[in-house]
Write an enzyme that holds these catalytic residues in place. Structure first.
Site, short mmCIF file in Angstrom:
data_model
loop_
_atom_site.label_atom_id
_atom_site.label_comp_id
_atom_site.label_asym_id
_atom_site.label_seq_id
_atom_site.Cartn_x
_atom_site.Cartn_y
_atom_site.Cartn_z
N ARG A 1 17.91 5.87 -26.66
CA ARG A 1 19.18 5.78 -25.93
C ARG A 1 19.18 6.99 -25.03
O ARG A 1 19.20 8.11 -25.47
CB ARG A 1 20.37 5.81 -26.89
CG ARG A 1 21.74 6.04 -26.24
CD ARG A 1 22.09 4.96 -25.23
NE ARG A 1 23.47 5.10 -24.74
CZ ARG A 1 23.80 5.70 -23.60
NH1 ARG A 1 22.87 6.26 -22.84
NH2 ARG A 1 25.07 5.75 -23.22
N HIS A 4 22.28 11.48 -21.89
CA HIS A 4 23.55 11.11 -21.26
C HIS A 4 24.68 11.95 -21.83
O HIS A 4 24.51 12.69 -22.80
CB HIS A 4 23.85 9.63 -21.52
CG HIS A 4 24.26 9.35 -22.95
ND1 HIS A 4 23.37 9.36 -24.00
CD2 HIS A 4 25.48 9.09 -23.50
CE1 HIS A 4 24.01 9.09 -25.12
NE2 HIS A 4 25.29 8.94 -24.86
N HIS A 23 29.45 11.70 -21.86
CA HIS A 23 30.59 10.84 -21.52
C HIS A 23 31.90 11.58 -21.73
O HIS A 23 31.92 12.68 -22.29
CB HIS A 23 30.56 9.54 -22.32
CG HIS A 23 29.95 9.68 -23.68
ND1 HIS A 23 30.56 10.37 -24.69
CD2 HIS A 23 28.75 9.26 -24.18
CE1 HIS A 23 29.78 10.34 -25.77
NE2 HIS A 23 28.66 9.68 -25.48
N GLU A 55 32.25 11.56 -29.32
CA GLU A 55 31.43 10.55 -30.02
C GLU A 55 31.24 10.93 -31.48
O GLU A 55 30.79 12.04 -31.79
CB GLU A 55 30.05 10.45 -29.33
CG GLU A 55 29.01 9.65 -30.13
CD GLU A 55 27.69 9.52 -29.36
OE1 GLU A 55 27.74 9.41 -28.13
OE2 GLU A 55 26.63 9.53 -30.01
N HIS A 94 23.40 14.53 -24.69
CA HIS A 94 22.65 14.23 -25.92
C HIS A 94 21.76 13.01 -25.73
O HIS A 94 21.87 12.28 -24.75
CB HIS A 94 23.62 14.01 -27.09
CG HIS A 94 24.68 12.98 -26.82
ND1 HIS A 94 25.80 13.26 -26.08
CD2 HIS A 94 24.78 11.68 -27.18
CE1 HIS A 94 26.55 12.17 -26.00
NE2 HIS A 94 25.97 11.19 -26.65
N GLU A 106 30.43 1.69 -23.28
CA GLU A 106 29.04 2.13 -23.38
C GLU A 106 28.30 1.90 -22.06
O GLU A 106 27.28 2.54 -21.80
CB GLU A 106 28.38 1.36 -24.54
CG GLU A 106 26.98 1.73 -24.88
CD GLU A 106 26.78 3.17 -25.33
OE1 GLU A 106 27.76 3.86 -25.66
OE2 GLU A 106 25.62 3.62 -25.32
MN MN Z 1 26.74 9.16 -26.43
#
Ligand code: MN
Ligand code: MN
Length: 426
Positions: free
Chosen positions: A130, A133, A135, A139, A178, A201
């Site tokens: 993943r 990124h 946000h 999280e 992360h 997401e």
């Molecule tokens: Mn994340």
């Protein structure tokens, strides 16, 4: 058999199912008395008249849905009014499948009641990434299965690289960059919880997406590189990589050393070994583990209760004064009645992968209706877990006051557990 008889048989089965639930417990004794202790008088005929055809269902039916929604199809007679939908399921939503893994989400877009929390369920192959990124929401995560390597840096630029396994939690605050990568042998699957119902997401800041939407001459200057060195970026998809397959990384120690790059590693623990902690509360019908900022300091705005109810066990009648509750069901089957004030109440059934939601301060319980343990999460957008127990309240105010309200005897009141036990029968 004519359709009407089929319908009545379904009704009979539904009723007898209720009487079987929790057989051999105090709860079952109460359930067996249901026809004479129903409170909603106008609906009593449905419960008591076996030949009554009012609940007959002769039209088209999605039987798979109906079978998992018994309490919606034939609600308890105490249900009333129109409560907003508080059930959803990851099994009912679209998956974004890419080379390396997949993701699916439940947020306020298709679950309107869920304004404070959004949930994402993700799987990464061994080596699946993943992408790097960050946000705007905080999280929180629970590893459901397998193993994963996490990377991040803290606000001082100190590196973080750690491996997590089933039962571990992690927390990355807003804006902290992360990545997640599945490890051998089978990669991993996890649940992500964000403290904003609008979180998507599909709307995070991706390193590859940003890079290919920056003029190359600027990027070259920023990276101290000739523009020709940026040629490989041409192969990045227009929307960024998001999830992609890569080789399984090397040892944790070598990744940690390489990431530190001359600085000490961060002192912050972004992960928490939830599975190894003793229960916060336990009794003969289950146990509760509470993790919030008091024992997991980085988790400043998301609190969790991990609840295990044995068959027949009840998460007692309670409410939360400080935040909405977002639930995720991991194992077993159960039901919850959400009391929505103004005489409104609704009961829904929950199975693994389902999501439930309870607005702040509204009364509710969760009952194990199956033959296996029922395991679920209660998640809150809050620094601390807080709840209030109906029993604890009723037994710590003048008894006459309680008896005057409900008409119950001193003996009945005296038998009520005098504490917030979380799980009953104690
Ligand atoms: Mn994340
Ligand atoms: Mn609750």
């Amino acid at each position: 058999m004519v359709k009407r008889d089929v319908a009545i048989n379904i009704l009979r089965e539904t009723l007898s199912r209720r009487h079987l639930v929790g057989a051999g417990t105090a709860v079952a004794t109460a359930a067996a008395l249901a026809p004479t202790t129903v409170f909603g008088q106008s609906r009593q005929t449905i419960m008591t008249g076996e030949a009554n055809s009012s609940a007959a269902d002769m039209g088209p039916e999605n039987n798979a849905m109906k079978s998992i929604n018994a309490d919606g199809f034939m609600p308890p007679p105490t249900d009333h009014g129109s409560v907003p939908q508080f059930w959803h399921s990851f099994s009912a939503v679209h998956r974004r499948v890419q080379d390396g893994g997949w993701a699916r989400q439940v947020n306020v877009e298709d679950f309107p009641i869920s304004t404070e929390i959004a949930g994402v369920n993700m799987k990464l192959n061994a080596g699946g990434i993943r992408e790097l990124h960050w946000h705007a929401a905080n999280e929180w995560s629970l590893m459901l299965s397998g193993n994963c390597r996490l990377t991040a840096i803290d606000l001082d630029g100190k590196s973080y690289v750690a491996d997590v396994a089933q039962g571990d939690l992690w927390y990355f605050p807003t804006g902290i960059p992360h990545s997640l990568q599945g490890l051998g042998p089978e990669g991993c699957e996890f649940l992500l919880v964000f403290d904003d119902g609008r979180f998507s997401e599909d709307n995070t800041t991706l390193i590859s997406d940003w890079a290919i939407h920056t003029p190359p001459e600027v990027l070259a200057k920023n990276w101290n590189a000739p523009q020709s060195a940026l040629e490989p970026l041409r192969s990045i998809p227009r929307e960024g990589k998001y999830i992609f397959q890569a080789p399984v990384p090397g040892s944790l120690a070598s990744d940690q050393q390489a990431a530190a790059n001359g600085r000490p590693a961060t002192p912050i623990k972004f992960q928490f070994a939830m599975q190894g902690m003793p229960p916060t509360k336990s009794g003969r019908n289950g146990e509760v583990r509470i993790v919030d900022s008091t024992n997991f300091p980085i988790s400043t705005n998301i609190a969790m209760a991990h609840v295990r109810l044995k068959p027949g066990g009840l998460r007692e009648l309670h409410w939360h004064p400080n935040a909405d509750e977002w639930q995720y069901y991991l194992q077993g089957s159960g039901r919850m009645t959400l009391f929505h004030n103004k005489s409104e109440a609704s009961t829904a059934d929950f199975n693994p992968g389902d999501v439930g939601y309870v607005p702040k301060t509204l009364g509710h319980y969760i009952e194990n209706t199956g033959t296996d343990d029922l395991v679920f999460l209660e998640m809150f957008k809050a620094p601390k877990y807080e709840d209030l127990s109906l029993n604890d309240w009723m037994t710590h105010i003048p008894p006459e006051l309680v008896m005057q309200h409900l008409g119950i005897s001193a003996e009945t009141l005296g038998n009520i557990p005098k504490a917030n036990l979380a799980v009953l029968p104690a």
